[in-house]
Design a protein around this motif. Structure first.
Motif, PDB file in Angstrom:
ATOM      1  N   ALA A 278      49.528  42.459  28.595  1.00  0.00           N
ATOM      2  CA  ALA A 278      49.527  41.209  29.369  1.00  0.00           C
ATOM      3  C   ALA A 278      49.253  41.496  30.842  1.00  0.00           C
ATOM      4  CB  ALA A 278      50.869  40.481  29.196  1.00  0.00           C
ATOM      5  N   ALA A 282      46.084  40.176  32.956  1.00  0.00           N
ATOM      6  CA  ALA A 282      46.231  39.398  34.193  1.00  0.00           C
ATOM      7  C   ALA A 282      45.447  40.064  35.327  1.00  0.00           C
ATOM      8  CB  ALA A 282      47.713  39.258  34.560  1.00  0.00           C
ATOM      9  N   ALA A 283      45.436  41.398  35.346  1.00  0.00           N
ATOM     10  CA  ALA A 283      44.675  42.111  36.379  1.00  0.00           C
ATOM     11  C   ALA A 283      43.177  41.907  36.187  1.00  0.00           C
ATOM     12  CB  ALA A 283      45.021  43.595  36.341  1.00  0.00           C
ATOM     13  N   LEU A 285      41.697  39.416  34.695  1.00  0.00           N
ATOM     14  CA  LEU A 285      41.355  38.028  35.014  1.00  0.00           C
ATOM     15  C   LEU A 285      41.364  37.788  36.516  1.00  0.00           C
ATOM     16  CD1 LEU A 285      43.350  36.256  32.175  1.00  0.00           C
ATOM     17  CD2 LEU A 285      40.859  36.410  32.385  1.00  0.00           C
ATOM     18  N   THR A 286      42.222  38.529  37.223  1.00  0.00           N
ATOM     19  CA  THR A 286      42.257  38.365  38.680  1.00  0.00           C
ATOM     20  C   THR A 286      40.954  38.870  39.301  1.00  0.00           C
ATOM     21  OG1 THR A 286      44.658  38.506  38.702  1.00  0.00           O
ATOM     22  CG2 THR A 286      43.539  38.971  40.780  1.00  0.00           C
ATOM     23  N   ARG A 289      38.407  36.218  38.541  1.00  0.00           N
ATOM     24  CA  ARG A 289      38.595  35.024  39.363  1.00  0.00           C
ATOM     25  C   ARG A 289      38.127  35.276  40.797  1.00  0.00           C
ATOM     26  NH1 ARG A 289      42.872  32.908  42.412  1.00  0.00           N
ATOM     27  NH2 ARG A 289      44.311  34.556  41.799  1.00  0.00           N
ATOM     28  N   VAL A 292      34.366  35.102  40.898  1.00  0.00           N
ATOM     29  CA  VAL A 292      33.867  33.723  40.814  1.00  0.00           C
ATOM     30  C   VAL A 292      34.136  32.992  42.126  1.00  0.00           C
ATOM     31  CG1 VAL A 292      34.161  31.495  39.660  1.00  0.00           C
ATOM     32  CG2 VAL A 292      34.138  33.601  38.307  1.00  0.00           C
ATOM     33  N   GLU A 293      35.344  33.140  42.648  1.00  0.00           N
ATOM     34  CA  GLU A 293      35.720  32.355  43.825  1.00  0.00           C
ATOM     35  C   GLU A 293      35.012  32.824  45.088  1.00  0.00           C
ATOM     36  OE1 GLU A 293      40.102  30.781  42.386  1.00  0.00           O
ATOM     37  OE2 GLU A 293      40.002  32.332  43.917  1.00  0.00           O
ATOM     38  N   ILE A 305      44.048  43.999  45.810  1.00  0.00           N
ATOM     39  CA  ILE A 305      44.972  43.792  44.691  1.00  0.00           C
ATOM     40  C   ILE A 305      44.503  44.574  43.457  1.00  0.00           C
ATOM     41  CG2 ILE A 305      45.823  42.069  43.048  1.00  0.00           C
ATOM     42  CD1 ILE A 305      45.873  40.057  45.359  1.00  0.00           C
TER      43      ILE A 305
ATOM     44  N   GLU B   2      35.353  29.341  33.293  1.00  0.00           N
ATOM     45  CA  GLU B   2      36.673  29.671  33.831  1.00  0.00           C
ATOM     46  C   GLU B   2      36.619  29.859  35.344  1.00  0.00           C
ATOM     47  OE1 GLU B   2      35.773  31.895  31.150  1.00  0.00           O
ATOM     48  OE2 GLU B   2      37.033  31.080  29.561  1.00  0.00           O
ATOM     49  N   PHE B   3      37.660  29.388  35.998  1.00  0.00           N
ATOM     50  CA  PHE B   3      37.864  29.577  37.438  1.00  0.00           C
ATOM     51  C   PHE B   3      36.873  28.786  38.289  1.00  0.00           C
ATOM     52  CE2 PHE B   3      39.132  33.848  35.602  1.00  0.00           C
ATOM     53  CZ  PHE B   3      40.462  33.502  35.469  1.00  0.00           C
ATOM     54  N   GLU B 283      49.114  36.128  42.569  1.00  0.00           N
ATOM     55  CA  GLU B 283      47.671  36.064  42.287  1.00  0.00           C
ATOM     56  C   GLU B 283      47.384  36.372  40.822  1.00  0.00           C
ATOM     57  OE1 GLU B 283      45.252  34.841  44.304  1.00  0.00           O
ATOM     58  OE2 GLU B 283      47.064  34.334  45.404  1.00  0.00           O
ATOM     59  N   MET B 284      48.090  37.351  40.276  1.00  0.00           N
ATOM     60  CA  MET B 284      47.906  37.704  38.866  1.00  0.00           C
ATOM     61  C   MET B 284      48.330  36.536  37.972  1.00  0.00           C
ATOM     62  SD  MET B 284      47.347  41.281  38.611  1.00  0.00           S
ATOM     63  CE  MET B 284      48.516  41.975  37.444  1.00  0.00           C
ATOM     64  N   ARG B 286      48.434  33.403  38.784  1.00  0.00           N
ATOM     65  CA  ARG B 286      47.470  32.319  38.962  1.00  0.00           C
ATOM     66  C   ARG B 286      46.267  32.516  38.044  1.00  0.00           C
ATOM     67  NH1 ARG B 286      47.371  29.059  43.161  1.00  0.00           N
ATOM     68  NH2 ARG B 286      48.401  30.369  44.683  1.00  0.00           N
ATOM     69  N   SER B 287      45.806  33.751  37.948  1.00  0.00           N
ATOM     70  CA  SER B 287      44.645  34.044  37.101  1.00  0.00           C
ATOM     71  C   SER B 287      44.978  33.819  35.631  1.00  0.00           C
ATOM     72  CB  SER B 287      44.200  35.495  37.295  1.00  0.00           C
ATOM     73  OG  SER B 287      44.090  35.806  38.663  1.00  0.00           O
ATOM     74  N   ALA B 288      46.121  34.335  35.203  1.00  0.00           N
ATOM     75  CA  ALA B 288      46.489  34.226  33.785  1.00  0.00           C
ATOM     76  C   ALA B 288      46.710  32.763  33.402  1.00  0.00           C
ATOM     77  CB  ALA B 288      47.747  35.045  33.510  1.00  0.00           C
ATOM     78  N   TRP B 291      43.304  30.786  33.488  1.00  0.00           N
ATOM     79  CA  TRP B 291      42.408  31.119  32.367  1.00  0.00           C
ATOM     80  C   TRP B 291      42.870  30.415  31.103  1.00  0.00           C
ATOM     81  CZ3 TRP B 291      42.090  33.385  27.537  1.00  0.00           C
ATOM     82  CH2 TRP B 291      40.803  33.748  27.109  1.00  0.00           C
ATOM     83  N   VAL B 308      49.635  35.503  26.970  1.00  0.00           N
ATOM     84  CA  VAL B 308      49.562  36.363  28.159  1.00  0.00           C
ATOM     85  C   VAL B 308      50.239  35.672  29.342  1.00  0.00           C
ATOM     86  CG1 VAL B 308      47.993  37.341  29.885  1.00  0.00           C
ATOM     87  CG2 VAL B 308      47.518  37.656  27.444  1.00  0.00           C
ATOM     88  N   TYR B 312      53.532  36.974  31.193  1.00  0.00           N
ATOM     89  CA  TYR B 312      53.390  37.507  32.550  1.00  0.00           C
ATOM     90  C   TYR B 312      54.016  36.585  33.604  1.00  0.00           C
ATOM     91  CZ  TYR B 312      51.850  39.778  36.675  1.00  0.00           C
ATOM     92  OH  TYR B 312      51.875  40.420  37.884  1.00  0.00           O
TER      93      TYR B 312
END
Lengths: 403, 381
Positions: A278, A282-283, A285-286, A289, A292-293, A305, B2-3, B283-284, B286-288, B291, B308, B312
Motif C-alpha cells: 500500500a 501510494a508513492a 501514485l504520488t 499525480r 500530471v499536475e 517526496i 486520473e488526477f 501528499e501520499m 491525497r494520491s491514494a 486515484w 490501498v 494507507y
C-alpha cells in the motif's frame, strides 16, 4: 481551399523520431551512429535548442521521442551514460560557451564519451558547498588538487563535471567554480571504492595537479554553486522519476520472494507485505499525480517526496525480505567480484541477492540527498518553516571549522 | 483520466469549501459535538437544498445531479477539513445502497426526500458483532403475511438514533437481504452510545419483530453492502485527506509562530522533520484517495484503490493527529484545543470501514491472485 493543420510540437517530435528510425534502422546501425543521428535530429534532449541536440520544444515531449526510438529497438542512452544524459547535458547546454558545448555534447550523446560527476568529497557530503578541492589559475589553465569520492563510472568516464574552490577567502557558496575535467589528464587517478556489499560501484578520484583549460569553465569564476544547482536539480529529477507500473521496483522483488517461498509465509508477515505494498502504491501514485499536475512545468520542492519515500521504502522492503528469509538471511552470496563484469552493480539477480540488496539499501537514504536534507527542504520550502541556525554564513570558507 | 479534475469539479470544490467555512466551520463542529447535536439545521439545508450536495452521484432520472465518485470525494474532502459529521456520511451511503439495490419503488419512495435533505437515512449492517461481514448478518428476517419482520441487534449504527430511515441487512431464506425500516417503526428500540468521535453519534438498535420491506433481490443484500463498503472506504479516505490537510496547515503555522529558546520551534529539526513527514504522508494519502475516487464503482480497480487508500490514509491521518498533539506540546492536550477532535475522528475513521489490516487482507487476492487457492479464507467477505 485547403488548410493545413499547424504541426504541433508533439507531431514534430514524433515525425522526427519516425524519420530517424526509418533512415537508421536500429538493428543494423552501430550504436554511436544511431545516437548521433538522434542528436543531429534534435531528439537527444528535445527541449534543448536546435543544433545542440534538441528541437526547442517542451521537455515533457522527450517521452514521445524515446518511446518511438526505443520501441523500434534503439538503445537507452540514459542507462549507458546516466550522468552524461541526466546531468552533464543540461548543465553544459545552459552554462558552457557555445563552441565548448558544440565540442562536448555530440560525443556525450553518442555515448562515445561517458561522463561522471566530481562533487562529493570525504569532507563534504550534505554540506557540499564546504568542499575543499582547490583550483588555482596558472595562465589560462586551472590546476586542480584534491580528492573526490562516490563517483560512479569514473574508471570509464572520459569527462567529469567538477566543482572546486577557487576563492578560499570568500564565504563557502561564493568561492566555488564549475569545470569540465578531462579524465585522461595525467593528474587524475581513479581508485575503486569497495562498499559494504563487497562490490565497488563507486570510485575515489584523486586530483594532483590536473589541468583544465579556462575555456572548460562553466559559468563565471565564483558562480559554481549556481551552476551546480542546475546539475543537482536534474539529478533529483533523474532519481525521483521512478517507475509508474504497479508492483514494480523493490516491492516487486518482495512479492516475487513471497511467491517463490510459500514455506516462509506467516499471517503477520503477510500483513507487513501488504502494508508495504500500500505504501509503495501510494508513492507510485504520488509520482504520477505530480507528473500530471505539473504538466510541462518543473516540479517544485514536493519533487523531493519521491526520493525520500522511495529510499525508506526500499529499506523497509528489504528489512521485510530478510525477516521473511528467517535463518537463511544469515547467508551471503559472494564477496568475490563477479567474473567478466566490468561494472559491478548491486541489482537483484540470483540467490542470496536479498542479503546484498538489504545491505545496498542502506545507501538509499544517503545517496543523492540524505533523508535529513530532504526533510529540511520539505520543511523549509514546502511548509515555510525557518531555516537552521548557520554559523558559517558570511564567514570566509577558510575560517569555518571542518572535519 | 486520473488526477485531472474538470473546471466544474474544481468549482464544486471551492464552492463547497466556502459554504462549509461560513456555515459549518470547525468551531461550529465543536459546538455541536459538545452539545451532543447531530447537525446544524441551517447548514444542513444549505448543503442539501441549496448546494445539492446529496444529489451528487445520484443519476438524473432519480432526481439527482449525475456526476461520479470524483465529485462526491471532493465534497467529502472539504467535509473532512472541518470535521463535519452527523447525517452526511450515513445518508450518502444509504443513498448508495438504495441505488445499488435497484428497487424502483423504493427509489421513488425514498430518494427525493433524502436527496433534498428533508429526511436522513443510515445503514444498519454490522449486526450484533459490529463487523463488516455482509455474507453473515446476525439480524434475522422472518416471513409475516406477505412481508417480513426483522429481529436482532444492530451495533454501531451511525446517526442511528436520529436517522429517519434504516437500511438493515438481515438473514433471509434466500440469503442476506437488505430491508427498509422506518426508524420510528414499532419494535425498534434505540440506545444512544457514548462515542469516541464526538462528531459522529452512533446508536445500538434493538429490533423486535419489526415490519420491514425488502429492497431489491432477496439474497442480493451482501453484494449491495460490499459495494457500499467500498464507496465508504473511498469517501472516508477523502475525508481523512481533508482533515490531514487542516492538521498540516495548522501545525506548520504553529511551528512558524510559537517560539522557544529564542526561535520559532519549526527551526528545530526535530520539529521540522516530523512536520515534513506529516506533509509527505498527506501528499501520499491525497494520491491514494484521489486515484480510488477516479475508478469506476464496482470495478476491480476500485476495490484495489479502496483497499490501498483505506489502509494507507487511515494510518496516516491517525499518525498526523498524534503528531499534531505532540508538536503543539501541552496546549495540544487541552480540551479547548481542537487537536483532540482530530485525534478522535482519526482513531474512529481508521476503523469505521474495518481496521486497516482487513483492508490489506483484501489486497491479497488483487496483488497476488495466484496465491489465493480455492477455499482460502484470505478475504473477509
Amino acid at each position: 481551399m485547403t488548410t493545413t493543420a499547424p504541426l504541433t510540437h508533439r507531431d514534430l517530435v514524433a515525425d522526427t523520431a519516425r524519420r530517424v528510425v526509418a533512415e537508421h534502422p536500429p538493428e543494423s546501425t552501430p550504436r554511436a551512429e544511431f545516437l548521433g543521428a538522434c542528436f543531429d535530429a534534435g531528439l537527444a534532449w528535445v527541449h534543448f535548442p536546435r543544433g545542440s541536440g534538441g528541437l526547442g520544444v517542451e521537455a515533457g515531449l522527450q517521452d514521445v521521442a524515446d518511446s518511438i526510438l526505443q520501441g523500434a529497438g534503439g538503445p537507452v542512452p540514459f542507462s549507458i551514460n546516466p550522468m552524461g544524459y541526466g546531468m552533464a547535458g543540461p548543465t553544459v547546454v545552459e552554462h558552457a560557451r557555445p563552441e565548448v558545448a558544440a565540442e562536448l555534447l555530440r560525443p556525450l550523446a553518442t555515448c562515445e564519451e561517458l561522463w561522471c560527476q566530481l562533487f562529493s568529497e570525504p569532507g563534504a557530503g550534505s554540506d557540499l558547498a564546504g568542499l575543499a578541492t582547490r583550483a588555482v589559475l596558472d595562465g589560462d589553465t586551472w590546476v586542480v588538487t584534491g580528492a573526490k569520492v562516490w563517483t560512479s563510472l569514473a574508471h570509464r568516464a572520459r569527462r567529469a563535471l567538477l566543482l572546486a574552490r577557487t576563492d578560499p577567502d570568500a564565504p563557502k557558496h561564493r568561492g566555488l567554480t564549475y569545470f569540465v575535467l578531462d579524465m585522461t589528464d595525467p593528474g587524475v587517478e581513479v581508485r575503486p571504492l569497495r562498499q559494504m556489499t563487497g562490490a565497488a560501484e563507486f570510485n575515489e578520484v584523486h586530483l594532483d595537479g590536473a589541468r583544465i583549460p579556462d575555456t572548460h569553465r562553466l559559468g563565471e569564476v565564483g558562480d559554481g554553486w549556481r551552476v551546480a544547482m542546475t546539475t543537482l536539480m536534474n539529478e533529483r529529477r533523474a532519481i525521483g522519476g521512478g517507475s509508474s507500473r504497479r508492483g514494480s521496483g523493490s516491492i516487486g522483488a518482495a512479492l516475487q520472494l513471497w511467491r517463490e517461498r510459500p514455506d516462509l509465509r506467516t499471517p503477520a508477515l503477510r500483513d507487513r507485505l501488504t502494508a508495504l505494498f500500500a505504501l509503495a502504491d501510494a508513492a507510485r501514485l504520488t509520482g504520477e499525480r505530480q507528473r500530471v499536475e505539473s504538466g510541462d512545468r518543473p516540479i517544485g520542492p514536493e519533487g523531493s517526496i519521491g526520493k525520500l519515500v522511495g529510499a525508506e521504502l526500499n529499506q523497509a522492503v528489504y528489512d521485510f525480505c530478510m525477516d521473511l528469509l528467517g535463518v537463511e538471511a544469515t547467508l551471503y552470496g559472494s564477496y568475490d567480484p563477479p567474473d567478466g563484469v566490468d561494472d559491478e552493480t548491486d541489482e537483484h539477480a540470483g540467490p542470496h541477492d536479498v542479503q546484498r540488496a538489504f545491505l545496498r539499501s542502506r545507501a538509499n537514504t544517503i545517496e543523492g540527498g540524505t533523508s535529513e536534507v530532504l526533510r529540511n527542504i520539505l520543511g523549509e520550502r514546502l511548509l515555510g518553516l525557518p531555516g537552521d541556525i548557520r554559523v558559517d554564513t558570511g564567514r570566509p570558507w577558510r575560517e569555518v571549522p571542518r572535519g | 483520466m486520473e488526477f485531472t479534475w474538470t473546471p466544474e469539479q474544481l468549482d464544486l470544490r471551492s464552492s463547497t469549501r466556502r459554504l462549509l467555512e461560513t456555515r459549518a466551520p470547525l468551531a461550529r463542529t465543536r459546538e455541536l459535538a459538545e452539545a451532543g447535536q447531530r447537525r446544524d439545521e441551517a447548514a444542513w439545508s444549505a448543503m442539501t437544498q441549496q448546494a445539492g450536495l446529496l444529489a451528487l452521484g445520484v443519476p438524473e432520472e432519480h432526481g439527482g445531479a449525475g456526476g461520479s465518485r470524483v465529485e462526491q470525494s471532493l465534497v467529502f474532502e472539504e467535509a473532512g477539513r472541518v470535521l463535519l459529521g452527523g447525517p452526511l456520511l450515513p445518508t450518502v451511503l444509504a443513498i448508495e445502497a438504495l441505488l445499488a439495490a435497484g428497487d424502483d419503488a423504493a427509489l421513488e419512495e425514498h430518494l427525493p426526500g433524502l436527496v433534498e435533505g428533508e429526511r436522513t437515512a443510515t445503514l444498519a449492517v454490522l449486526g450484533s458483532t459490529g463487523r463488516w461481514r455482509p455474507s453473515s448478518p446476525t439480524t434475522v428476517a422472518a416471513r409475516s403475511g406477505d412481508g417480513a419482520v426483522l429481529s436482532g441487534t444492530e451495533e454501531l449504527v451511525l446517526d442511528g438514533a436520529d436517522a429517519d430511515l434504516l437500511l438493515v441487512l438481515a438473514r433471509a431464506e434466500g440469503g442476506p437481504t437488505l430491508y427498509a425500516v422506518p426508524r420510528d417503526a414499532e419494535g425498534v428500540t434505540v440506545e444512544r452510545l457514548d462515542v469516541l468521535d464526538l462528531t459522529r453519534p452512533m446508536a445500538r438498535l434493538h429490533l423486535a419483530a419489526v415490519p420491514a420491506r425488502p429492497l431489491g433481490l432477496t439474497g442480493g443484500g451482501a453484494g449491495v453492502v460490499e459495494r457500499v463498503h467500498r464507496a465508504a472506504a473511498v469517501l472516508v479516505a477523502a475525508e481523512q485527506v481533508g482533515a490531514m490537510d487542516t492538521l498540516v496547515a495548522r501545525t506548520a503555522e504553529y511551528a512558524r509562530t510559537r517560539r522557544a529558546f529564542g526561535r520559532p520551534i519549526g527551526a528545530f529539526q526535530a520539529v521540522k522533520h516530523r512536520l515534513a513527514d506529516m506533509a509527505v504522508q498527506l501528499e501520499m494519502s491525497r494520491s491514494a484517495a484521489a486515484w480510488a475516487a477516479f475508478q469506476d464503482p464496482g470495478s476491480a480497480d476500485e476495490a484495489f484503490g479502496a483497499a490501498v487508500a483505506a489502509s494507507y490514509c487511515g494510518e496516516a491521518f491517525l499518525q498526523a493527529a498524534k503528531d499534531t498533539i505532540q508538536l503543539h506540546g501541552g496546549v495540544g492536550f487541552t480540551w479547548e484545543h481542537d487537536a483532540h477532535l482530530f485525534l478522535r475522528r482519526a482513531r474512529a475513521a481508521a476503523t469505521l470501514t474495518g481496521p486497516p489490516s482487513e483492508h490489506r487482507a483484501a489486497l491479497v487476492p488483487l496483488v497476488l491472485p495466484d496465491l489465493v487457492a480455492p477455499g482460502h479464507t484470505e478475504v473477509p467477505s
